[in-house]
Motif scaffolding. Sequence first.
Motif, PDB file in Angstrom:
ATOM      1  N   ASN A 264      10.577   9.826  -2.327  1.00 39.13           N
ATOM      2  CA  ASN A 264      11.671   9.966  -3.282  1.00 39.13           C
ATOM      3  C   ASN A 264      12.350   8.625  -3.541  1.00 39.13           C
ATOM      4  O   ASN A 264      12.769   8.332  -4.665  1.00 39.13           O
ATOM      5  CB  ASN A 264      12.698  10.972  -2.760  1.00 39.13           C
TER       6      ASN A 264
ATOM      7  N   VAL B 229      15.256  12.009 -10.300  1.00 41.76           N
ATOM      8  CA  VAL B 229      14.418  12.133  -9.104  1.00 41.76           C
ATOM      9  C   VAL B 229      14.448  13.540  -8.539  1.00 41.76           C
ATOM     10  O   VAL B 229      13.496  13.975  -7.888  1.00 41.76           O
ATOM     11  CB  VAL B 229      14.871  11.103  -8.036  1.00 41.76           C
TER      12      VAL B 229
ATOM     13  N   ARG C 153      11.363   3.204  -8.897  1.00 49.36           N
ATOM     14  CA  ARG C 153      10.623   3.038 -10.147  1.00 49.36           C
ATOM     15  C   ARG C 153      11.499   3.410 -11.340  1.00 49.36           C
ATOM     16  O   ARG C 153      11.497   2.720 -12.365  1.00 49.36           O
ATOM     17  CB  ARG C 153       9.368   3.911 -10.124  1.00 49.36           C
ATOM     18  N   TYR C 154      12.271   4.499 -11.223  1.00 43.75           N
ATOM     19  CA  TYR C 154      13.156   4.908 -12.315  1.00 43.75           C
ATOM     20  C   TYR C 154      14.176   3.815 -12.597  1.00 43.75           C
ATOM     21  O   TYR C 154      14.465   3.498 -13.762  1.00 43.75           O
ATOM     22  CB  TYR C 154      13.864   6.211 -11.954  1.00 43.75           C
TER      23      TYR C 154
ATOM     24  N   ARG D 265       0.026   8.566  -6.954  1.00 40.39           N
ATOM     25  CA  ARG D 265       0.949   8.172  -8.018  1.00 40.39           C
ATOM     26  C   ARG D 265       1.830   7.004  -7.602  1.00 40.39           C
ATOM     27  O   ARG D 265       2.158   6.138  -8.415  1.00 40.39           O
ATOM     28  CB  ARG D 265       1.832   9.368  -8.402  1.00 40.39           C
ATOM     29  N   GLN D 266       2.207   6.967  -6.329  1.00 38.51           N
ATOM     30  CA  GLN D 266       3.167   5.964  -5.878  1.00 38.51           C
ATOM     31  C   GLN D 266       2.538   4.623  -5.557  1.00 38.51           C
ATOM     32  O   GLN D 266       3.149   3.572  -5.766  1.00 38.51           O
ATOM     33  CB  GLN D 266       3.903   6.479  -4.628  1.00 38.51           C
TER      34      GLN D 266
ATOM     35  N   SER E 163       0.691  12.681  -4.305  1.00 37.62           N
ATOM     36  CA  SER E 163       1.898  11.859  -4.494  1.00 37.62           C
ATOM     37  C   SER E 163       1.611  10.415  -4.137  1.00 37.62           C
ATOM     38  O   SER E 163       2.077   9.490  -4.819  1.00 37.62           O
ATOM     39  CB  SER E 163       3.036  12.400  -3.617  1.00 37.62           C
TER      40      SER E 163
ATOM     41  N   LYS F  21      10.175   6.760  -5.917  1.00 36.45           N
ATOM     42  CA  LYS F  21      10.346   7.333  -7.258  1.00 36.45           C
ATOM     43  C   LYS F  21      11.653   6.862  -7.877  1.00 36.45           C
ATOM     44  O   LYS F  21      11.712   6.501  -9.062  1.00 36.45           O
ATOM     45  CB  LYS F  21      10.309   8.857  -7.171  1.00 36.45           C
TER      46      LYS F  21
END
Length: 347
Positions: free
Chosen positions: A218, A244, A224-225, A175-176, A172, A221
């Motif tokens: 989270n 999410v 980013r969304y 990715r972040q 994770s 995430k």
Amino acid sequence: MSSKISIPDVFDSNQYEPAERFQRWRERIAPAFSMERPLLTGDEYQAKHETWDLGGMVFARAAQSGGHFLRTDQLRRQSGDHWCVLYLKSGIDVASANQTAGMQESISTARAGDLGFYSLAQTCRGVMREMKALTLYIPRESFAKQARDFDRLSNSIISSPRAIVLGDYLQSLERQVENCSTEDIAALGQATRAMVAACLSPTVDTVKEAETPELWLNRTKAGRYIRENLSNPCLTPQHICYAVGVSRSTLYRMFEATGGVFRYIRQARLHAAHKLLTEEQTARRVGDVAVFVGFTDVSDFSRAFSREFGYSPSQARAYASHGGSGSQVVEFRDPNASLMSWLNRRA
């Protein structure tokens, strides 16, 4: 309000002539290991290595063709006392570490999906076979309370349930970290430190502290969304929760420290608009920019923009057109961003 994007220090063997690729890779990885000889040569040899400074730790992503390696006593003295957490995505890593007097040599073999833990305070030798891996270098001084537990794990493959959690966390993190701001990097370093302590030296205190990283991931995430969907005027907490995979109450808690999720969305839209107004070569009308970043009312946009930045959208554009730099988002690279400098800095 500055929000610099932290970018990694990158090594790519394809930037060099085939004959010098392995030597260049040796120089890159030299603070941690001495690569002795490659398994492939010339055009076939490939290595890519990216590192991020997490404020006391170094996170690295590597893909390489493999080779034999050593960690000598001289190298151990030069680069300080660190531990190394290795998550192997593919390939094989075999390491043989020299133990203290009276103890046998310790041999570990890591395969895809394994989590290995190593001490750079020990000399070792081994071989890496065409592998992709995530590595976290952590200085002993940052984990003084856990040092005894960590030393017992040295040069071993950890297969406990908590090790699986830590492996998932490192994936994770991979990715972040690519889209984190420098401010987020600092928070991510704290979260990572808590997760490592909780997984490798679990106590009531370390497990409690590690509840934060999942919330932080989270939140990243969700952030980013939001940034990817600013132009959608219907961007709502319900949409974000679904994307999410969190409840509404969790979403609100994630953004509580920054004034709430609605404030975060508005600020993200305003900063995206500021970037468009001050960086675009082809000028858009202020109203078009407002609509593009998700505002439905241009007057509301102008008032919010002025409150956020202290000047109007038109003034921001005029300032930029006369040679000023109104950009709020810039790339940031540590001028000393090398594995050697980071390891030595933490020694």
